[in-house]
Design an enzyme around this catalytic site. Structure first.
Site, PDB file in Angstrom:
ATOM      1  N   GLU A  34       0.809  -1.224   0.000  1.00 34.64           N
ATOM      2  CA  GLU A  34       0.000   0.000   0.000  1.00 34.64           C
ATOM      3  C   GLU A  34       0.839   1.270   0.000  1.00 34.64           C
ATOM      4  O   GLU A  34       0.574   2.199  -0.731  1.00 34.64           O
ATOM      5  CB  GLU A  34      -0.947  -0.016   1.204  1.00 34.64           C
ATOM      6  CG  GLU A  34      -2.245   0.744   0.974  1.00 34.64           C
ATOM      7  CD  GLU A  34      -2.159   2.230   1.232  1.00 34.64           C
ATOM      8  OE1 GLU A  34      -2.965   2.978   0.670  1.00 34.64           O
ATOM      9  OE2 GLU A  34      -1.278   2.673   2.004  1.00 34.64           O
ATOM     10  N   HIS A  41      -1.043   0.456   6.958  1.00 34.61           N
ATOM     11  CA  HIS A  41      -1.589   1.354   5.927  1.00 34.61           C
ATOM     12  C   HIS A  41      -0.470   2.340   5.561  1.00 34.61           C
ATOM     13  O   HIS A  41       0.614   1.899   5.185  1.00 34.61           O
ATOM     14  CB  HIS A  41      -2.836   2.004   6.543  1.00 34.61           C
ATOM     15  CG  HIS A  41      -3.818   2.560   5.586  1.00 34.61           C
ATOM     16  ND1 HIS A  41      -5.061   3.000   5.981  1.00 34.61           N
ATOM     17  CD2 HIS A  41      -3.761   2.796   4.250  1.00 34.61           C
ATOM     18  CE1 HIS A  41      -5.727   3.448   4.919  1.00 34.61           C
ATOM     19  NE2 HIS A  41      -4.949   3.343   3.860  1.00 34.61           N
ATOM     20  N   HIS A  54      -4.564  -0.612  11.604  1.00 33.11           N
ATOM     21  CA  HIS A  54      -5.999  -0.716  11.871  1.00 33.11           C
ATOM     22  C   HIS A  54      -6.309  -2.015  12.609  1.00 33.11           C
ATOM     23  O   HIS A  54      -6.973  -2.898  12.073  1.00 33.11           O
ATOM     24  CB  HIS A  54      -6.803  -0.654  10.567  1.00 33.11           C
ATOM     25  CG  HIS A  54      -6.612   0.611   9.808  1.00 33.11           C
ATOM     26  ND1 HIS A  54      -6.949   1.843  10.325  1.00 33.11           N
ATOM     27  CD2 HIS A  54      -6.110   0.850   8.580  1.00 33.11           C
ATOM     28  CE1 HIS A  54      -6.668   2.787   9.432  1.00 33.11           C
ATOM     29  NE2 HIS A  54      -6.149   2.215   8.368  1.00 33.11           N
ATOM     30  N   ASN A  93      -5.316   7.591   7.547  1.00 33.30           N
ATOM     31  CA  ASN A  93      -4.948   6.969   6.270  1.00 33.30           C
ATOM     32  C   ASN A  93      -3.443   6.985   6.095  1.00 33.30           C
ATOM     33  O   ASN A  93      -2.821   5.972   5.819  1.00 33.30           O
ATOM     34  CB  ASN A  93      -5.632   7.729   5.130  1.00 33.30           C
ATOM     35  CG  ASN A  93      -5.431   7.082   3.788  1.00 33.30           C
ATOM     36  OD1 ASN A  93      -4.303   6.959   3.322  1.00 33.30           O
ATOM     37  ND2 ASN A  93      -6.503   6.626   3.173  1.00 33.30           N
ATOM     38  N   ASN A  99      -5.894  11.839   1.791  1.00 32.59           N
ATOM     39  CA  ASN A  99      -5.281  10.520   1.715  1.00 32.59           C
ATOM     40  C   ASN A  99      -3.775  10.659   1.923  1.00 32.59           C
ATOM     41  O   ASN A  99      -3.309  10.859   3.031  1.00 32.59           O
ATOM     42  CB  ASN A  99      -5.653   9.908   0.355  1.00 32.59           C
ATOM     43  CG  ASN A  99      -5.433   8.428   0.292  1.00 32.59           C
ATOM     44  OD1 ASN A  99      -4.309   7.982   0.411  1.00 32.59           O
ATOM     45  ND2 ASN A  99      -6.484   7.656   0.114  1.00 32.59           N
ATOM     46  N   ASP A 154      -3.544   8.606  -4.545  1.00 33.51           N
ATOM     47  CA  ASP A 154      -3.406   7.876  -3.291  1.00 33.51           C
ATOM     48  C   ASP A 154      -2.167   8.412  -2.551  1.00 33.51           C
ATOM     49  O   ASP A 154      -2.100   9.603  -2.269  1.00 33.51           O
ATOM     50  CB  ASP A 154      -3.344   6.371  -3.608  1.00 33.51           C
ATOM     51  CG  ASP A 154      -3.853   5.515  -2.473  1.00 33.51           C
ATOM     52  OD1 ASP A 154      -3.466   5.785  -1.342  1.00 33.51           O
ATOM     53  OD2 ASP A 154      -4.614   4.569  -2.713  1.00 33.51           O
ATOM     54  N   ASN A 155      -1.164   7.596  -2.285  1.00 30.13           N
ATOM     55  CA  ASN A 155      -0.018   8.079  -1.502  1.00 30.13           C
ATOM     56  C   ASN A 155       0.908   8.988  -2.302  1.00 30.13           C
ATOM     57  O   ASN A 155       0.999   8.876  -3.523  1.00 30.13           O
ATOM     58  CB  ASN A 155       0.772   6.883  -0.987  1.00 30.13           C
ATOM     59  CG  ASN A 155       0.027   6.153   0.113  1.00 30.13           C
ATOM     60  OD1 ASN A 155      -0.281   6.740   1.134  1.00 30.13           O
ATOM     61  ND2 ASN A 155      -0.291   4.891  -0.115  1.00 30.13           N
TER      62      ASN A 155
END
Ligand code: NAG
Length: 353
Positions: free
Chosen positions: A52, A113, A132, A166, A222, A267-268
């Site tokens: 991720e 994450h 999480h 996140n 994010n 996203d990242n």
């Protein structure tokens, strides 16, 4: 367009309506990707259930988070705990090695994450990992030991303001900025927020002495990262299809400088320490990501953003694939002409640029 600054949770009605359509467009986007190929790419052996987020130290050591379990998101091994992989990008054919995690840490519930690294004055390396466990949000702080490829767990950070974390960017050995992508950590409520176009997503500053909201008014904040000079924080709003440049102040508050609008779900974010370029893994099609089908998998897309502070930043699609090779890219990071691409739940790719 939207309200910026701390404590301003609401956006003007017009901004909100625009946001609804932006969110719907994003979630429903049926944009198919035009492929962009790189001549030499390899899938990384041993990474089969996500990569991720990716962070690379200035010395070429890459950390990869794998095995995220997230409400509503595909997982190929929902019962296996998460892992952190290490790759030494100085090697000719780098391998991904699973890092051993010290005893006492609850590995069984590990669901890593976003990650971030911090190197202190005596070159100690700290790895911050959003976790999480049991669908809650925590930030785990580890000290990295290169000698025996292990992570020593230092502490678990929990706080009411860290409600649905996140990603994070470390700004000290025990302080960080964190994005809360939603106010709730519940798939149904997340969908509800998305479809109502609520801007209940924010950035929080955490240190052991002080925890506070430092920016608000995002649809779904994010990826987060910092400019090499430490003056700016970059925040990707995945549902609003953009990156925000925020100025960082002495009291840690963030103020909005500019927004770069794109037509993909970001996203990242990774920042090249040498050039300041921003690299990001993106989802051209949000629906395919949310409702996974192996026959029609989510695509991958890597963007490089150069000179984001200038009048005309340059955005380049460096890699794009329809999912036949790599599904659902969530991170991209570079080191000396090599590119690592991570995914939410699929494999990881290593390419020569
Ligand atoms: C993806 O593209 C390849 C050609 O690059 C094609 O053979 C394949 O059918 C495509 N897959 C999907 C799911 O569109």
């Amino acid at each position: 367009m939207q309200c910026w600054g701390s404590g301003e949770a609401g956006a003007p009605v017009r901004g909100r309506l625009l946001g609804v359509s932006a969110a719907l467009r994003g979630a429903n986007a049926s944009r198919e990707v035009d492929p962009v190929e790189l001549p030499n790419c390899w899938l990384i052996k041993g990474i089969e259930r996500g990569s991720e987020d990716i962070e690379i130290l200035p010395n070429g050591l890459a950390f990869i988070s794998s095995g995220l379990k997230y409400p509503g998101m595909q997982s190929f091994a929902p019962d296996k705990p998460g892992e952190i992989f290490l790759m030494d990008l100085n090697e000719e054919n780098p391998r991904a090695v699973e890092l051993r995690i010290s005893r006492g840490f609850d590995l069984a519930s590990f669901s890593p994450h976003g990650i971030s690294t911090y190197v202190d004055e005596d070159d100690s390396v700290y790895l911050f990992v959003v976790n999480h466990p049991h669908l809650k949000s925590t930030v785990e702080v580890f000290k990295f030991s290169e000698d025996d490829s292990s992570l020593v767990h230092l502490k678990t950070v929990k706080h009411d303001l860290l409600s649905s974390v996140n990603d994070i960017v470390a700004v000290g050995p025990d302080s960080f900025y964190a994005t809360n992508d939603h106010y709730f950590f519940d798939f149904i409520l997340i969908l509800l927020e998305m479809f109502l176009g609520l801007t209940w997503s924010n950035v929080v500053y955490y240190s052991p002495k002080e925890v506070k909201e430092v920016a608000a008014g995002f649809y779904s904040a994010n990826g987060i990262n910092i400019s090499p000079d430490g003056k700016y924080i970059y925040v990707a709003d995945i549902l609003d299809h953009n990156v925000h440049v925020m100025e960082k102040h002495a009291n840690w508050k963030l103020t909005h400088v500019k927004t770069l609008q794109l037509d993909t779900l970001l996203d990242n974010l990774f920042v090249d320490p040498h050039t300041g370029d921003i690299w990001t893994g993106c989802h051209p099609n949000g629906m395919k990501l949310l409702f996974y089908s192996p026959e029609n998998p989510p695509a991958s897309e890597v963007l490089r953003i150069q000179n984001i502070l200038s009048e005309k930043p340059t955005v380049t699609r460096v890699y794009a694939n329809n999912g036949s090779v790599l599904q659902g890219s969530s991170a991209a990071a570079v080191y000396k002409g090599k590119l690592l691409v991570g995914t939410v739940f699929h494999r990881a790719l290593y390419c020569e640029l």
